[in-house]
Design an enzyme around this catalytic site. Structure first.
Site, PDB file in Angstrom:
ATOM      1  N   CYS A   1     -72.192  58.778  36.491  1.00  0.00           N
ATOM      2  CA  CYS A   1     -73.373  58.925  35.631  1.00  0.00           C
ATOM      3  C   CYS A   1     -73.249  60.096  34.666  1.00  0.00           C
ATOM      4  CB  CYS A   1     -74.645  59.026  36.461  1.00  0.00           C
ATOM      5  SG  CYS A   1     -74.647  60.336  37.703  1.00  0.00           S
TER       6      CYS A   1
ATOM      7  N   HIS B   1     -77.931  62.785  40.273  1.00  0.00           N
ATOM      8  CA  HIS B   1     -77.952  61.691  39.310  1.00  0.00           C
ATOM      9  C   HIS B   1     -78.145  62.322  37.937  1.00  0.00           C
ATOM     10  CE1 HIS B   1     -78.193  57.717  37.729  1.00  0.00           C
ATOM     11  NE2 HIS B   1     -79.467  57.809  37.368  1.00  0.00           N
TER      12      HIS B   1
ATOM     13  N   ASP C   1     -81.390  55.489  31.409  1.00  0.00           N
ATOM     14  CA  ASP C   1     -80.736  55.520  32.725  1.00  0.00           C
ATOM     15  C   ASP C   1     -79.984  54.208  32.892  1.00  0.00           C
ATOM     16  OD1 ASP C   1     -79.950  55.624  35.377  1.00  0.00           O
ATOM     17  OD2 ASP C   1     -81.923  56.201  36.144  1.00  0.00           O
TER      18      ASP C   1
END
Length: 193
Positions: free
Chosen positions: A25, A61, A77
């Site tokens: 990520c 994250h 996201d």
């Protein structure tokens, strides 16, 4: 008669067209920032890499925040089933949960880094994704590792929620939601979740 505000235009291509590698990520968001820098749609200064973790660093994250000049901010996201981009208030209710049931050391914190600074400073040699035998836990992205003139690996400085370390600003989750959402009461917005 008042004219309705123009619909928000995404700063990046639709999700399937974005550069994406599962479990990376931090690099996915770096690539989103790089794309935005290459376009003239929005000023890069309106975007922030957002690391979500806690003092114990059990997991992390990374998402992208657009602090829009309109009435609503947006979250990008690539790892969610929520809309892409997602209005901040929708994301905060659907993706975040209250920390009330967690021990204090597991309460989530946020590190926000301006996109231009993130592009200049972030580096990862992906060593965190290798096991003790040097094998990949998850396949790496197909492009070369992201590095700077000063560093080949500084991911830990971004994941750390110690405000004395790394770049950007550190917030509690509730302070982050209060500052960037239009909801006036975070606990009320998550009631029953």
């Amino acid at each position: 008669m008042a004219r309705p505000e123009a619909a928000y235009e995404a700063a990046v291509p639709p999700r399937p067209a974005c550069t994406y590698t599962s479990c990376y990520c931090e690099e996915n968001v770096w690539k989103l920032c790089d794309y935005i820098r290459s376009q003239d749609r929005y000023p890069l200064e309106e975007f922030y890499a957002v690391f979500i973790s806690n003092d114990r660093r059990m997991d992390y994250h990374v998402i992208l925040l657009h602090v829009s000049s309109g009435e609503q901010n947006f979250i990008y996201d690539l790892d969610t089933v929520l809309p892409f981009p997602c209005p901040f208030d929708v994301y905060s209710v659907q993706a975040f949960r209250l920390d009330d049931s967690l021990r204090p050391e597991f309460h989530r914190k946020i590190r926000m880094i301006q996109a231009d600074l993130y592009l200049k400073t972030f580096a990862s040699d992906r060593s965190h994704m290798k096991d003790v035998n040097g094998k990949w836990q998850k396949p790496p992205p197909p492009y070369p590792c992201i590095e700077t003139a000063d560093s080949k690996m500084n991911l830990d400085d971004f994941i750390s929620m110690n405000p004395e370390v790394g770049w950007g600003s550190v917030f509690s989750l509730s302070d982050f939601v209060h500052q960037f959402g239009s909801q006036t009461d975070y606990s009320y917005s998550l009631e029953g979740q």
